[in-house]
Enzyme design. Structure first.
Site, PDB file in Angstrom:
ATOM      1  N   GLU A   1       8.297  -3.714  -4.997  1.00 43.99           N
ATOM      2  CA  GLU A   1       7.840  -4.854  -4.177  1.00 43.99           C
ATOM      3  C   GLU A   1       7.681  -6.183  -4.937  1.00 43.99           C
ATOM      4  OE1 GLU A   1       4.287  -3.546  -2.169  1.00 43.99           O
ATOM      5  OE2 GLU A   1       5.356  -2.011  -1.039  1.00 43.99           O
TER       6      GLU A   1
ATOM      7  N   GLU B   1      10.529   6.012   1.398  1.00 41.60           N
ATOM      8  CA  GLU B   1       9.185   6.140   1.989  1.00 41.60           C
ATOM      9  C   GLU B   1       9.271   6.156   3.512  1.00 41.60           C
ATOM     10  OE1 GLU B   1       6.413   3.256   0.355  1.00 41.60           O
ATOM     11  OE2 GLU B   1       7.322   3.354  -1.622  1.00 41.60           O
TER      12      GLU B   1
HETATM   13  C1  XIL Z   1       0.254   3.791  -0.116  1.00 40.45           C
HETATM   14  C2  XIL Z   1      -0.390   5.163  -0.074  1.00 40.45           C
HETATM   15  O1  XIL Z   1       0.254   5.945   0.891  1.00 40.45           O
HETATM   16  C3  XIL Z   1      -1.864   5.030   0.254  1.00 40.45           C
HETATM   17  O2  XIL Z   1      -2.525   6.286   0.144  1.00 40.45           O
HETATM   18  C4  XIL Z   1      -2.528   4.033  -0.704  1.00 40.45           C
HETATM   19  O3  XIL Z   1      -3.857   3.819  -0.287  1.00 40.45           O
HETATM   20  C5  XIL Z   1      -1.789   2.707  -0.712  1.00 40.45           C
HETATM   21  O4  XIL Z   1      -0.427   2.953  -1.020  1.00 40.45           O
HETATM   22  N1  XIL Z   1       4.523   1.029  -0.238  1.00 40.45           N
HETATM   23  C6  XIL Z   1       4.475   1.789  -1.373  1.00 40.45           C
HETATM   24  C7  XIL Z   1       3.532   2.932  -1.454  1.00 40.45           C
HETATM   25  O5  XIL Z   1       5.293   1.586  -2.283  1.00 40.45           O
HETATM   26  O6  XIL Z   1       3.083   3.151  -2.758  1.00 40.45           O
HETATM   27  C8  XIL Z   1       2.366   2.741  -0.531  1.00 40.45           C
HETATM   28  O7  XIL Z   1       1.578   3.938  -0.567  1.00 40.45           O
HETATM   29  C9  XIL Z   1       2.828   2.423   0.866  1.00 40.45           C
HETATM   30  C10 XIL Z   1       3.624   1.149   0.888  1.00 40.45           C
END
Ligand code: XIL
Length: 366
Positions: free
Chosen positions: A180, A291
């Protein structure tokens, strides 16, 4: 899955009994050249077996950090997790969790995920080495000149990446090296300039450093740039510009792009998904869906299976460009979307009791 296994055990017993009966009556020997009936295919197989011809199929799991352990969430949880061929640590490998201060490490949750996976021949995606969130504030300093701030952050980044790659070696086959770092806005810098990494460096060269440190630490593992909204034409163009201006492909520092894919029930369209896959793949690098989940309220739940069916159809059609597809979670008992959007979400393939949903059937029966 237990029901399915039982069903096919019974099916097999019945099939063998029928074969023996045929052989005994001599029917079989009369039918020379007749091939035995093929084994049942899709049904009774696991997600990873069904997807083996296409790509790795993964899930994000927790190993007890933040008070949730996917493996212990349900009696059936381990059997369900074993359906995947790749696992990602949802939080356990983020710097703020695993390396909260300069000299302290919390390896337990990450180690557990890696050992569980490798003992079963399941791959692991490492997530994430450099991110603006869930990172230790100790990696940065407020004092000094820009050059001193950069030198401080750079040395900490290098040590962190080297320690992570040394500990997990080739057991973690793919790393999200930078997560990101691109701006959501089409005006101003293409980079997320409020990231502590960007601010410490004063520019985006921290991204190149991260890839270079990871490549030097272990040339055998695959390195990814990971971000959300990669189907948006603007964000995608900015990501490609970043890869280009930092010479990541030219210098052999990057192996692929991770499209997070936190999507909606009606967007993005399959043609937008296709364009994103085509554009990243045109750089000559791998694409991974890292994701995947679908924001889904109880009212939208009846639409979820059809949505997963269309998404997986596009992904399978692009299996020459995509090496792995990871869901951001296993079952609906635990999803970050509920907190993030402020209403109960049902985004995954198994329900809160770890029973397969219609969405599971939609991606396994095609
Ligand atoms: C999220 C997790 O799922 C949560 O448990 C945590 O509180 C915050 O992070 N993009 C990403 C992930 O790259 O690491 C994130 O994961 C969701 C959005």
């Amino acid at each position: 899955m237990k029901t399915k296994t039982l069903y096919f055990t019974r099916f097999k017993i019945a099939a063998y009994a029928a074969l023996i009966a045929l052989a005994l009556t001599g029917t079989l020997s009369c039918q020379r050249g007749v091939e035995p009936e093929p084994e049942p295919t899709a049904e009774g197989e696991t997600l990873s077996e069904i997807y083996a011809p296409y790509f790795r199929i993964g899930a994000a799991v927790a190993g007890g950090e933040y008070g949730y352990d996917t493996f212990r969430a349900n009696d059936n949880a381990e059997a369900v997790i074993a359906e995947f061929s790749s696992l990602t640590a949802e939080n356990a490998m983020k710097a703020g969790v695993i390396h909260p201060t300069a000299n302290s490490w919390n390896y337990a949750a990450a180690d557990k995920i890696v050992s569980w996976a490798t003992a079963r021949d399941i791959g692991v995606r490492g997530h994430a080495l450099v991110w603006h969130q869930q990172t230790g504030t100790w990696m940065f300093t407020d004092g000094g000149t820009q050059e001193e701030k950069k030198a401080f952050a750079r040395a900490n980044m290098k040590a962190h990446i080297e320690a992570m790659l040394a500990r997990y070696g080739s057991r973690v086959e793919w790393w999200d090296v930078v997560n990101e770092a691109i701006s959501d806005s089409s005006t101003g810098s293409i980079y997320r300039t409020d990231s502590p990494w960007y601010q410490a460096y004063g520019d985006a060269t921290f991204i190149r450093d991260a890839f270079a440190f990871a490549r030097a630490a272990n040339p055998d593992v695959k390195l990814y740039y990971n971000d959300y909204s990669m189907v948006s034409a603007g964000k995608r163009a900015r990501t490609i510009q970043m890869i280009d201006e930092l010479d990541l492909v030219r210098d052999g520092l990057i192996d692929g792009v991770g499209m997070q894919s936190h999507w909606q029930i009606d967007s993005p369209s399959t043609s937008e998904i296709q364009s994103a896959i085509d554009d990243f793949s045109a750089l000559g690098i791998d694409v991974q869906i890292t994701e995947l989940d679908i924001v889904c309220s109880s009212a939208e739940l009846p639409l979820l299976a059809a949505r997963y069916a269309e998404i997986f159809r596009v992904l399978r059609d692009n299996s020459d460009k995509i090496s792995s597809v990871t869901l951001w979670g296993v079952a609906d008992d635990h999803t970050w979307l509920t907190d993030f959007h402020g209403f109960t979400n049902y985004p995954l393939l198994w329900d809160a009791n770890f029973e397969p949903k219609d969405a599971y059937r939609a991606v396994t029966e095609f």
